[in-house]
Write an enzyme that holds these catalytic residues in place. Structure first.
Site, PDB file in Angstrom:
ATOM      1  N   ARG A 288       0.682  -0.989  -0.048  1.00 46.18           N
ATOM      2  CA  ARG A 288      -0.179  -0.158   0.026  1.00 46.18           C
ATOM      3  C   ARG A 288       0.892   1.319  -0.059  1.00 46.18           C
ATOM      4  NH1 ARG A 288      -5.072   1.692  -1.012  1.00 46.18           N
ATOM      5  NH2 ARG A 288      -6.319   2.686   0.444  1.00 46.18           N
TER       6      ARG A 288
ATOM      7  N   THR B 198      -9.801   0.508  -9.340  1.00 44.79           N
ATOM      8  CA  THR B 198      -8.850  -0.107  -8.975  1.00 44.79           C
ATOM      9  C   THR B 198      -8.811  -1.652  -9.991  1.00 44.79           C
ATOM     10  OG1 THR B 198      -9.557   0.394  -6.501  1.00 44.79           O
ATOM     11  CG2 THR B 198      -8.490  -1.838  -6.820  1.00 44.79           C
TER      12      THR B 198
ATOM     13  N   THR C 142      -4.352  -0.440  -6.929  1.00 46.34           N
ATOM     14  CA  THR C 142      -5.033   0.779  -7.150  1.00 46.34           C
ATOM     15  C   THR C 142      -4.358   1.947  -7.411  1.00 46.34           C
ATOM     16  OG1 THR C 142      -7.222   1.974  -6.392  1.00 46.34           O
ATOM     17  CG2 THR C 142      -5.688   1.260  -4.857  1.00 46.34           C
TER      18      THR C 142
ATOM     19  N   ASN D 231      -6.819   4.529  -6.892  1.00 48.77           N
ATOM     20  CA  ASN D 231      -7.960   5.044  -6.119  1.00 48.77           C
ATOM     21  C   ASN D 231      -8.782   5.845  -7.277  1.00 48.77           C
ATOM     22  OD1 ASN D 231      -9.263   5.600  -3.974  1.00 48.77           O
ATOM     23  ND2 ASN D 231      -8.746   7.674  -3.624  1.00 48.77           N
TER      24      ASN D 231
ATOM     25  N   ASP E  45      -7.917   8.063   1.029  1.00 50.32           N
ATOM     26  CA  ASP E  45      -8.312   7.024   1.922  1.00 50.32           C
ATOM     27  C   ASP E  45      -8.154   7.189   3.416  1.00 50.32           C
ATOM     28  OD1 ASP E  45      -9.621   5.571  -0.195  1.00 50.32           O
ATOM     29  OD2 ASP E  45      -7.999   4.088  -0.685  1.00 50.32           O
TER      30      ASP E  45
ATOM     31  N   SER F 189      -7.519   0.541   3.270  1.00 48.30           N
ATOM     32  CA  SER F 189      -7.923   0.074   2.253  1.00 48.30           C
ATOM     33  C   SER F 189      -9.192  -0.756   2.250  1.00 48.30           C
ATOM     34  CB  SER F 189      -7.050  -0.511   1.332  1.00 48.30           C
ATOM     35  OG  SER F 189      -7.494  -1.081   0.048  1.00 48.30           O
TER      36      SER F 189
ATOM     37  N   GLY G 296     -13.716  -1.599  -6.737  1.00 51.12           N
ATOM     38  CA  GLY G 296     -14.897  -1.253  -6.263  1.00 51.12           C
ATOM     39  C   GLY G 296     -15.028  -0.358  -5.085  1.00 51.12           C
ATOM     40  N   GLY G 297     -13.540   0.371  -4.598  1.00 51.62           N
ATOM     41  CA  GLY G 297     -13.946   1.121  -3.353  1.00 51.62           C
ATOM     42  C   GLY G 297     -14.371   0.267  -2.331  1.00 51.62           C
TER      43      GLY G 297
HETATM   44  N1  GLY Z   1      -8.787   3.118  -3.066  1.00 51.74           N
HETATM   45  C1  GLY Z   1      -9.680   2.241  -2.637  1.00 51.74           C
HETATM   46  C2  GLY Z   1      -9.399   1.488  -1.465  1.00 51.74           C
HETATM   47  O1  GLY Z   1      -8.028   0.942  -1.524  1.00 51.74           O
HETATM   48  O2  GLY Z   1     -10.084   0.719  -0.939  1.00 51.74           O
END
Ligand code: GLY
Length: 601
Positions: free
Chosen positions: A127, A401, A419, A421, A443, A472, A494-495
């Site tokens: 990340r 993503t 991702t 974002n 995030d 995330s 899909g966030g």
């Molecule tokens: N950027 C969306 C996530 O990492 O959940």
């Protein structure tokens, strides 16, 4: 009639009834008890756009499923050349950075869950991290109000982790030489023929991409997005990938690429320095592992909330016999929504970068905690989210993503989500380096208690701090059967909807015995605690079901916008392994990726 009269005359009927009634009643009871619940297919509307009987890709050798056909083919070729699942994942990810620039990346970050054929599991966190100059209130104005700088402009960029992650995964598990895994991506960056998926995406975002000259030069050659059949050339990206090919992670985090990133930041008021890049490290985490109806779920640990939140949901739902309830009936949807809102309440309050906060993981994966949370669910009435407090006491968005799933011939499996974002991140490429920068700082809880672009209201545990990773929802997941064999590999963009999406696919396949095509193509729902609302895909629910849920106190919203390029929920990339070992791959029809596999010779 005649035989019946004869029977009556001879009083045989009475003797027959007396003799056989108990047997007949028992049989009727058994038939009723063992009969299939109403087919879940009955709940899918006639006009539902995705066929439940679509053909899947079957392979007895290796298979790769990703959000883009070019990239899946790259991965399948690596497997054919003798690479393992980790090699294929690395090569596919670099290819996605070229052919899926809206989401695939070297300028973002992600998570990888691995299960080797011998049962060994691993989870890698790559990340992005907050730059060293980041601070808790950096996105608030002088009156304390939230600005849009966490998602717009260069201050929104987190220190990218993708290259470090791919390098680390390959160093520990890879079999083929690193340089061979970069070669296909470099070739694609030197020019590939634009297909419909890329053309549609670049056209849709053309106005956004036009605001930065370096981005426009690449993605809007001659001022226009490329059309289907045009060749898209990304020469700067090809050079960056070559540096990574030759120097490994140092080709990105030090030297020329790092200098170009730092200069880009200085030009546009961003925070990332060469020192931030040089000190970036991917981190191995202990995978989140738990059982769901005797299946083992292997998920991602924080800094993704995916695995723990999935566990919290499924541990609540395990206490209900879902398979005895009609799929997508009001009663079933009610339970999903109640479980999801409780799991999200905990997620939003407790979870954050494990190097900074205690994620209380033991409680969230335990059956006891699931039972405790379940006890507050009424079977008749929705609990308003305002009354769903996090269960462990106080603690001191567009979705862009990309996901890939791989199973190699030996049975090693990788589930990986990465991702930047938003679609195309901050829309700016690094001048001279040709890759798009993420806006992942969004995030974090930029202002704890206030919604971010996904509508998530998160807490102190996810507040900004220098060097910290932002929480995330990515949920790369691997599931094994009760006998320990590999069952399926799954994940999605899909966030905030990723976790509920993956949970629905697990329930579809475990509780409702759907095959992988049916599961991926079936309609989807979502609830994330706040806003207090069940979202449903257009056409997913009929008016009677909506009315019944409203009568229970739920608020519902059709999730569809004519302006959105992808108005449905998520983009699952899944592989199911049949008991005979055949791999069945399905790329979600909602966006248009591909499964590519091959048969053993
Ligand atoms: N950027 C969306 C996530 O990492 O959940």
């Amino acid at each position: 009639m005649r035989p019946l009269l004869d029977l009556l005359k001879e009083r045989k009927l009475i003797r027959w009834v007396v003799a056989y009634l108990p047997v007949a009643s028992l049989s009727a009871f058994l038939i009723l008890a063992c009969s299939e619940p109403p087919s879940w297919r009955d709940a899918v509307a006639a006009g539902w756009p995705y066929s439940l009987d679509a053909a899947a890709v079957e392979a007895t050798g290796g298979i790769v499923v990703s959000t883009d056909r070019y990239a899946s083919s790259v991965g399948a070729d690596v497997l054919k050349a003798g690479g393992n699942a980790i090699d294929a994942a690395v090569a596919t990810a670099f290819a996605l950075a070229v052919v899926n620039p809206e989401a695939g990346n070297v300028g973002g970050g992600g998570f990888m869950v691995i299960r080797l054929a011998d049962g060994t599991t691993a989870a890698l966190d790559f990340r992005e991290r907050a730059p060293g100059a980041a601070s808790r209130d950096m996105y608030l104005d002088e009156t304390g109000e939230l600005t849009d700088a966490s998602r717009v402009g260069h201050r929104a960029v987190g220190v990218p982790g993708s290259v470090a992650g791919l390098w680390e995964a390959h160093g520990r598990f890879g079999a083929l030489p690193w340089s061979s895994l970069l070669a296909p991506a470099i070739k694609l960056a030197e020019g590939f023929e634009v297909r419909e998926r890329q053309a549609k995406s670049l056209l849709h975002y053309a106005e956004d991409l036009a605001q930065y000259p370096h981005t426009a030069e690449i993605f809007l050659p001659g001022g226009e997005p490329p059309a289907v059949g045009d060749t898209l050339v990304q020469a700067d990206l090809a050079r960056t990938l070559r540096r990574i090919q030759q120097q490994g992670r140092d080709g990105f985090y030090t030297g020329e690429t790092a200098r170009l990133v730092a200069e880009e930041m200085e030009r546009h008021g961003g925070l990332i320095t060469e020192q931030d890049l040089a000190s970036y490290e991917a981190a191995w985490r202990e995978p989140v592992e738990f059982s769901y109806r005797n299946h083992k779920i292997i998920g991602m640990a924080p800094t993704s909330s995916g695995g723990l939140t999935l566990a919290a949901m499924l541990k609540i739902l395990e206490g209900y016999e879902l398979s005895e309830m009609a799929w997508h009936s009001p009663a079933m949807i009610h339970l999903l929504a109640e479980a999801w809102k409780r799991a999200y309440a905990d997620r939003n309050e407790y979870l954050g970068d494990p190097d900074f906060v205690d994620n209380t993981r033991v409680q969230l994966v335990s059956s006891e905690y699931g039972a405790e949370r379940r006890a507050s669910i009424s079977l008749e009435r929705a609990t308003p989210s305002t009354e769903v407090a996090p269960g462990l006491g106080p603690y001191e968005a567009e979705q862009n993503t990309t996901h890939l799933s791989v199973v190699d011939p030996a049975g090693n499996a990788v589930s990986m989500t990465t991702t930047i974002n938003s679609f195309y991140g901050i829309k700016a490429v690094v001048g001279g380096a040709g890759f798009i920068l993420n806006n992942e700082m969004e995030d974090f809880s930029a202002k704890p208690g206030t919604a971010n672009m996904f509508g998530l209201v998160q807490g102190e545990a996810n507040a900004i701090a220098p060097g910290k990773r932002m929480l995330s929802a990515m949920t790369p997941t691997i599931v094994t059967r009760p006998d320990g064999s590999l069952f399926f590999v799954v994940g999605s963009p899909g966030g905030a909807t990723i976790i509920t999406n993956v949970s629905q696919n697990i329930m579809n396949m475990v509780d409702y015995r759907m095959n992988v095509v049916e599961s991926v193509h079936a309609p989807r729902l979502h609830h994330q605690h706040l806003p207090d609302r069940i979202d449903y895909e257009r056409g997913a629910l009929d008016s009677a079901t909506i009315a019944a849920l409203e009568a229970m106190g739920h608020t519902l919203r059709e999730r569809h916008s004519e302006q959105s390029l992808y108005p449905f929920i998520g983009d699952i990339q899944a592989i199911m392994v049949l008991p005979d070992g055949t791999r069945v791959g399905v790329s979600d029809p909602r966006r248009g990726g591909a499964a590519v596999g091959y048969h053993r010779q």
